[in-house]
Design a protein around this motif. Sequence first.
Motif, mmCIF file in Angstrom:
data_model
loop_
_atom_site.group_PDB
_atom_site.id
_atom_site.type_symbol
_atom_site.label_atom_id
_atom_site.label_comp_id
_atom_site.label_asym_id
_atom_site.label_seq_id
_atom_site.Cartn_x
_atom_site.Cartn_y
_atom_site.Cartn_z
ATOM 1 N N GLY A 424 0.818 -1.219 0.000
ATOM 2 C CA GLY A 424 0.000 0.000 0.000
ATOM 3 C C GLY A 424 0.840 1.252 0.000
ATOM 4 N N PRO A 425 0.744 2.078 1.060
ATOM 5 C CA PRO A 425 1.558 3.305 1.108
ATOM 6 C C PRO A 425 3.040 2.968 1.003
ATOM 7 C CG PRO A 425 -0.125 3.324 2.820
ATOM 8 C CD PRO A 425 -0.134 1.941 2.232
ATOM 9 N N TRP A 426 3.799 3.855 0.403
ATOM 10 C CA TRP A 426 5.216 3.586 0.214
ATOM 11 C C TRP A 426 6.068 4.655 0.874
ATOM 12 C CZ3 TRP A 426 1.852 4.957 -3.681
ATOM 13 C CH2 TRP A 426 2.054 6.184 -4.314
ATOM 14 N N GLY A 427 7.311 4.253 1.142
ATOM 15 C CA GLY A 427 8.233 5.150 1.823
ATOM 16 C C GLY A 427 9.445 5.471 0.978
ATOM 17 N N ASP A 428 10.255 6.389 1.474
ATOM 18 C CA ASP A 428 11.486 6.800 0.811
ATOM 19 C C ASP A 428 12.645 5.928 1.295
ATOM 20 O OD1 ASP A 428 10.110 8.885 -0.444
ATOM 21 O OD2 ASP A 428 10.429 10.227 1.257
ATOM 22 N N PRO A 429 13.750 5.932 0.563
ATOM 23 C CA PRO A 429 14.890 5.095 0.968
ATOM 24 C C PRO A 429 15.439 5.397 2.353
ATOM 25 C CG PRO A 429 15.153 5.813 -1.311
ATOM 26 C CD PRO A 429 13.974 6.565 -0.760
ATOM 27 N N ASP A 430 15.219 6.619 2.860
ATOM 28 C CA ASP A 430 15.768 6.968 4.173
ATOM 29 C C ASP A 430 14.879 6.567 5.339
ATOM 30 O OD1 ASP A 430 13.688 8.780 4.079
ATOM 31 O OD2 ASP A 430 14.922 10.573 4.299
ATOM 32 N N GLY A 431 13.745 5.925 5.064
ATOM 33 C CA GLY A 431 12.883 5.456 6.142
ATOM 34 C C GLY A 431 11.873 6.471 6.641
ATOM 35 N N ASN A 432 11.840 7.667 6.037
ATOM 36 C CA ASN A 432 10.830 8.682 6.355
ATOM 37 C C ASN A 432 10.872 9.180 7.806
ATOM 38 O OD1 ASN A 432 9.812 7.171 3.902
ATOM 39 N ND2 ASN A 432 8.301 8.803 3.988
ATOM 40 N N GLY A 433 11.997 9.007 8.467
ATOM 41 C CA GLY A 433 12.132 9.524 9.824
ATOM 42 C C GLY A 433 11.395 8.724 10.882
ATOM 43 N N ALA A 434 10.916 7.537 10.539
ATOM 44 C CA ALA A 434 10.238 6.701 11.535
ATOM 45 C C ALA A 434 11.208 6.397 12.679
ATOM 46 C CB ALA A 434 9.754 5.403 10.901
ATOM 47 N N HIS A 435 10.764 6.599 13.917
ATOM 48 C CA HIS A 435 11.552 6.448 15.144
ATOM 49 C C HIS A 435 12.606 7.532 15.275
ATOM 50 C CE1 HIS A 435 10.658 2.034 16.408
ATOM 51 N NE2 HIS A 435 9.644 2.535 15.723
ATOM 52 N N GLY A 436 12.685 8.446 14.298
ATOM 53 C CA GLY A 436 13.703 9.478 14.339
ATOM 54 C C GLY A 436 13.088 10.861 14.295
ATOM 55 N N LEU A 437 13.855 11.807 13.768
ATOM 56 C CA LEU A 437 13.417 13.197 13.709
ATOM 57 C C LEU A 437 12.587 13.459 12.465
ATOM 58 C CD1 LEU A 437 16.719 15.014 14.776
ATOM 59 C CD2 LEU A 437 14.741 14.446 16.208
ATOM 60 N N ASN A 438 11.640 14.407 12.595
ATOM 61 C CA ASN A 438 10.899 14.930 11.451
ATOM 62 C C ASN A 438 10.239 13.833 10.631
ATOM 63 O OD1 ASN A 438 11.838 17.611 12.142
ATOM 64 N ND2 ASN A 438 13.815 16.980 11.305
ATOM 65 N N GLU A 439 9.581 12.921 11.316
ATOM 66 C CA GLU A 439 8.885 11.816 10.666
ATOM 67 C C GLU A 439 7.859 12.361 9.678
ATOM 68 O OE1 GLU A 439 6.211 7.894 12.009
ATOM 69 O OE2 GLU A 439 7.264 9.119 13.495
ATOM 70 N N ARG A 440 7.709 11.647 8.552
ATOM 71 C CA ARG A 440 6.833 12.150 7.497
ATOM 72 C C ARG A 440 6.255 11.000 6.676
ATOM 73 N NH1 ARG A 440 11.918 11.815 5.572
ATOM 74 N NH2 ARG A 440 12.192 11.306 3.357
ATOM 75 N N MET A 441 5.205 11.293 5.939
ATOM 76 C CA MET A 441 4.604 10.345 5.006
ATOM 77 C C MET A 441 4.173 11.109 3.774
ATOM 78 S SD MET A 441 4.212 7.085 5.149
ATOM 79 C CE MET A 441 3.841 6.011 3.790
ATOM 80 N N GLY A 442 4.451 10.570 2.591
ATOM 81 C CA GLY A 442 4.092 11.241 1.353
ATOM 82 C C GLY A 442 2.583 11.370 1.196
ATOM 83 N N VAL A 443 2.124 12.557 0.782
ATOM 84 C CA VAL A 443 0.694 12.787 0.592
ATOM 85 C C VAL A 443 0.152 11.843 -0.482
ATOM 86 C CG1 VAL A 443 -1.038 14.486 -0.126
ATOM 87 C CG2 VAL A 443 0.881 15.190 1.325
ATOM 88 N N LYS A 444 0.815 11.787 -1.619
ATOM 89 C CA LYS A 444 0.382 10.902 -2.701
ATOM 90 C C LYS A 444 0.388 9.454 -2.253
ATOM 91 C CE LYS A 444 1.557 9.565 -7.458
ATOM 92 N NZ LYS A 444 2.513 9.785 -8.581
ATOM 93 N N SER A 445 1.405 9.087 -1.492
ATOM 94 C CA SER A 445 1.544 7.711 -1.015
ATOM 95 C C SER A 445 0.379 7.297 -0.128
ATOM 96 C CB SER A 445 2.863 7.567 -0.248
ATOM 97 O OG SER A 445 2.882 6.394 0.542
#
Length: 463
Positions: A424-445
Amino acid sequence: MFRTLVSALALFATAAGAQAPRADQAVFRDLYKALVETDTSVATGSCTRAAELVRDRMRAGGFTDAQLTLFKDDKLPLDGGIVAMLPGSDPKAKPILLLGHIDVVNARREDWTRDPFKFIEEGGYFYGRGTADMKGLAAIWIDSLIRMKQQGYKPKRTIKLALTCGEESGARMNGVEWLAKNRPDLIAAEFALNEGGGGDADASGKLISQTMQVGEKSNRSYELTATNPGGHSSIPIDDNAIYALADAVQKVRAYKFPVRFNDTTRAFFAKVGADRDDETGRAMVRLAANPGDAAAAAIVSRDRTYNSMLRTTCVATMLAAGHAVNALPQRATATINCRIIPGEDGDTTKAALIAAVGDPKLAVTMVGRLRPIAVPPPLSAKIMAPAERLVAKHFPGVPLIPAMSTGATDATYLTGIPTYGVPGPWGDPDGNGAHGLNERMGVKSIYAGRDFLFELVKAYADE
C-alpha cells in the motif's frame, strides 16, 4: 461542518500549490490529523485518549456500542485500546483481523524542526510523530470500516479492527498480548493484516516495488558481563573487566551467523535478484538457489538490509563499566541486541554468542521483555493472489514481492493467527524519519495506499 472542512482544505491546497484532496480524502485527512495530534508516546501521551477518539469517530460513522469495545489494564489507565467489528453475512466464514498500534516513539520538541505532535502538510509530505509508524495505516483501517458501514456494505466475513498500545513502549504493557490472554474472542480470526509491508520508492520518489510481509525476525537482548575483584588504579594488571569485555564485544562484531532461508526470503531474493541487472542481483539469484555459495553471500551481504534478511544479527547497543575513576573496574557490561531469523530461537542464539566469545569467565544472560518467537505464516496464494491483482490495478508495472521484516511487530503475539504486513503506502529510501526526527509520510503515497487497501480488505472479506 463537512463543507467547511473541505473548503478550507481546498483553499489551503490551492495556496500551497498542491492538488486539493477529494471530499472523501479530506474526511480521511481530518481523521489522520486528529490521530497524529493525539500524543500517544509513553513519556507524555495517552493511548486511551486516542482509543476514545476512535470510538467517537466510529460511533458517528454508524457503529453501535455493541460493535465497539474499549479495553485497558486498570493498573495502566493510559494504555488502553479499542476493538471494532463490522459483522459478516456468513456465520461459517471465519473473520479477518485488521491490526494496528496507536502508540508512538517518544519525541522531544526541541529536537524537531516542526512540532512533532502537530500535523503539518509541507512539500508533498505530512509531517508529525506517527505519520509513518503507524497512524497512517491505523487511520486507513478506521476510515475503511466507516466507509463500508456508510455504504451499506455487507462483507461475507466479519471484519475486526484492533488498535492497541505498547508496540513501541512494550516494556510497560502490550495491548495485543493483553487481548490474547484476556479477551481472545475479540481478536479470533482466520488471518490478520498488519504493518510491515508497503511500497519502496527510489531516490527520485518513483515507486519501484510493493511488498507483502510474510514473516519477521524475533527480538532478544543479552548482557555480556565481565567481573573482577578490582583494586587500586595505581597498580593495574592485565586481568581487567573492561578489557575482557572489549575483547568479547570485538568477537561478537566479527561473528557472522550462517545464511538461513525460508520460503519467503528464498522467493524474495530470487525475484528481486532476477529484476536487477548487476553483480548483486546475479549473486542474489545464485544464493537463493544455493545458500552455501559463500562468494554470493559475501556480495549480497554488502547491503545492510539484505544481510539482515539472510541471517540472525547481533549488535552491541549499550555499555556500562566501572565504579570509580581511581579504581580498577569490578564489573563491565555490554548489551547485545539480536534479531533472530525464523527457525532459530533465543537459546540457539545465546549458544552461538557464548561460542563466539569463547571466554568461560564472561557471563551471557538473556535480558529484557521476551516477545514470543515469531512463526512465519504460510506463503499462500489465498493471500498473495488478491494483492497481486490489486497491485497490478492500482500500481501498473510495479511488482509485488513477498518479504520478511528484519524488525518485529505485534504479530508475534497472535499465536495461531497467520499475520501479513500489507502493501500500500510507500516510503522513501531513508525510512521517512520513523523512530527518528521529522517523521513524514508522502501525501500521494497515503492517499493511493488508502484507495488500494480499501479494495484489498473487501477482496479478502468477500472470499
